[in-house]
Design an enzyme around this catalytic site. Structure first.
Site, PDB file in Angstrom:
ATOM      1  N   SER A 118      45.167  40.849  32.018  1.00 43.82           N
ATOM      2  CA  SER A 118      43.839  40.873  32.391  1.00 43.82           C
ATOM      3  C   SER A 118      43.803  42.327  33.148  1.00 43.82           C
ATOM      4  CB  SER A 118      43.565  39.827  33.216  1.00 43.82           C
ATOM      5  OG  SER A 118      43.646  38.429  32.681  1.00 43.82           O
ATOM      6  N   HIS A 139      43.519  41.515  24.915  1.00 44.26           N
ATOM      7  CA  HIS A 139      43.046  40.761  25.870  1.00 44.26           C
ATOM      8  C   HIS A 139      41.969  39.699  25.149  1.00 44.26           C
ATOM      9  CE1 HIS A 139      40.585  40.619  29.764  1.00 44.26           C
ATOM     10  NE2 HIS A 139      41.352  39.516  29.746  1.00 44.26           N
ATOM     11  N   GLU A 151      39.495  42.120  23.593  1.00 47.96           N
ATOM     12  CA  GLU A 151      39.595  43.634  23.926  1.00 47.96           C
ATOM     13  C   GLU A 151      41.057  44.468  23.713  1.00 47.96           C
ATOM     14  OE1 GLU A 151      39.285  43.887  28.413  1.00 47.96           O
ATOM     15  OE2 GLU A 151      37.871  45.365  28.545  1.00 47.96           O
ATOM     16  N   ASN A 189      36.807  43.161  32.873  1.00 42.70           N
ATOM     17  CA  ASN A 189      37.060  42.902  34.122  1.00 42.70           C
ATOM     18  C   ASN A 189      36.633  43.992  35.431  1.00 42.70           C
ATOM     19  OD1 ASN A 189      37.894  40.182  34.423  1.00 42.70           O
ATOM     20  ND2 ASN A 189      39.869  41.005  33.537  1.00 42.70           N
TER      21      ASN A 189
END
Ligand SMILES: NC(=O)c1ccc[n+]([C@@H]2O[C@H](COP(=O)([O-])OP(=O)(O)OC[C@H]3O[C@@H](n4cnc5c(N)ncnc54)[C@H](O)[C@@H]3O)[C@@H](O)[C@H]2O)c1
Length: 281
Positions: A118, A139, A151, A189
């Site tokens: 992450s 991801h 991702e 994120n």
């Protein structure tokens, strides 16, 4: 690509194994802990049963999906025939660097090494191998069988042909690839976590209660879940760690985790997994 190895059979690893096996890939699911492998298979079966009850798959699909998954507790044996390894082990740079060094040792020379991290730099993990051009971020989002986004993170050294292969593979498993560069928090994120952190600041200043803050973001921004409830689901420890990685990575205090977030983590109020976060479970 036919043979996929997944390292780590936790929340994300079992979902990634499920999705590839359902699409006909042969999957080796590898974990250091035997109970994690058993639990992963039980979770995959339960999720397949849910798909059957929703009539999105048949009982034959369930049987073929399960028959495509083999379990292993040895990286050396599990990755020997892999065309692609997806690492989904615990979010800890030292653990992941060790895994990448052994993947480099035991996987075929042309095997692509992907990570589901992450927040850890793809370049840092690639540097643990002698094949940085073959290292890339993949991801997935939680829950993997349901969420469409993957991702795709290019490390500085990732070869363009490898990105193309991973983009094509992502489409083959009915997911939607979005390609980004390697930077702290990538895109998902980097945008999500400061929003959650800001919601925690507002809550701790007493601007409103948790339910109202969440309601405002759900009704006003059409978010399916408010930021404080989402933080509880992600885990407050995970949120704090990602903020810290961004604060250090960008050397910018605007990413500092909110004092209340730090305090709640210290108190063991991590959200759903401990029964208490911004809400009680
Ligand atoms: N949980 C999420 O919502 C989410 C979302 C996107 C990405 N991620 C990322 O996915 C990765 C996995 O997260 P998770 O939530 O599934 O974690 P988890 O704790 O549920 O599972 C991690 C698994 O890795 C295993 N493991 C640890 N060291 C190992 C080793 N050396 N060899 C083999 N197995 C090992 C553990 O036994 C455990 O079963 C992390 O990098 C995380 O940041 C998580």
């Amino acid at each position: 690509m036919e043979n996929i190895a997944v390292i780590g059979a936790g929340t994300m690893g079992n979902g990634i194994a499920h999705v590839f096996a359902q699409k006909g890939f042969k999957v080796q699911l590898i974990d250091a802990q035997a109970p994690a492998l058993e639990k992963a298979m039980a979770t995959i079966e339960k999720n397949l049963d849910r798909q059957i009850s929703k009539q999105t798959i048949t009982t034959e699909d369930k049987a073929s999906t399960l028959s495509n998954i083999q379990l292993s507790n040895s990286i050396e044996q599990g990755v020997a025939h892999a065309d692609l390894v997806i690492e989904a082990a615990t979010e800890n740079a030292e653990i992941k660097k060790k895994i990448f060094a052994s993947l480099d040792q035991y996987a075929k020379p042309n095997c692509i090494l992907a990570t589901n991290t992450s927040s850890i730099s793809i370049g840092e993990l690639a540097a643990a191998t002698k094949r940085p051009t073959l290292v890339i971020g993949m991801h997935f989002m939680n829950p993997v069988p349901i969420m469409k986004l993957v991702e795709i993170i290019n490390g500085e050294a990732t070869a363009a042909s490898i990105t193309d292969s991973i983009v094509a593979l992502t489409k083959k498993i009915d997911k939607i690839p979005c390609v980004v560069k390697d930077a702290p928090g990538f895109i998902a994120n980097r945008i999500l976590m400061p929003m959650i952190n800001e919601a925690i600041h507002a809550f701790s200043e007493g601007i409103s209660d948790a339910a109202t803050i969440d309601q405002i973001m759900k009704l006003g921004m059409a978010h399916p879940m408010g930021p404080l409830q989402l933080a509880d689901y992600i885990g407050l420890d995970v949120c704090k760690n990602i903020m810290t990685i961004m604060e250090e990575g960008f050397n910018n205090s605007k990413y500092a985790p909110a004092a209340l977030l730090v305090k709640m983590v210290e108190q063991g109020k991590l959200g759903v997994k401990t029964g208490e976060g911004f809400y009680k479970y």
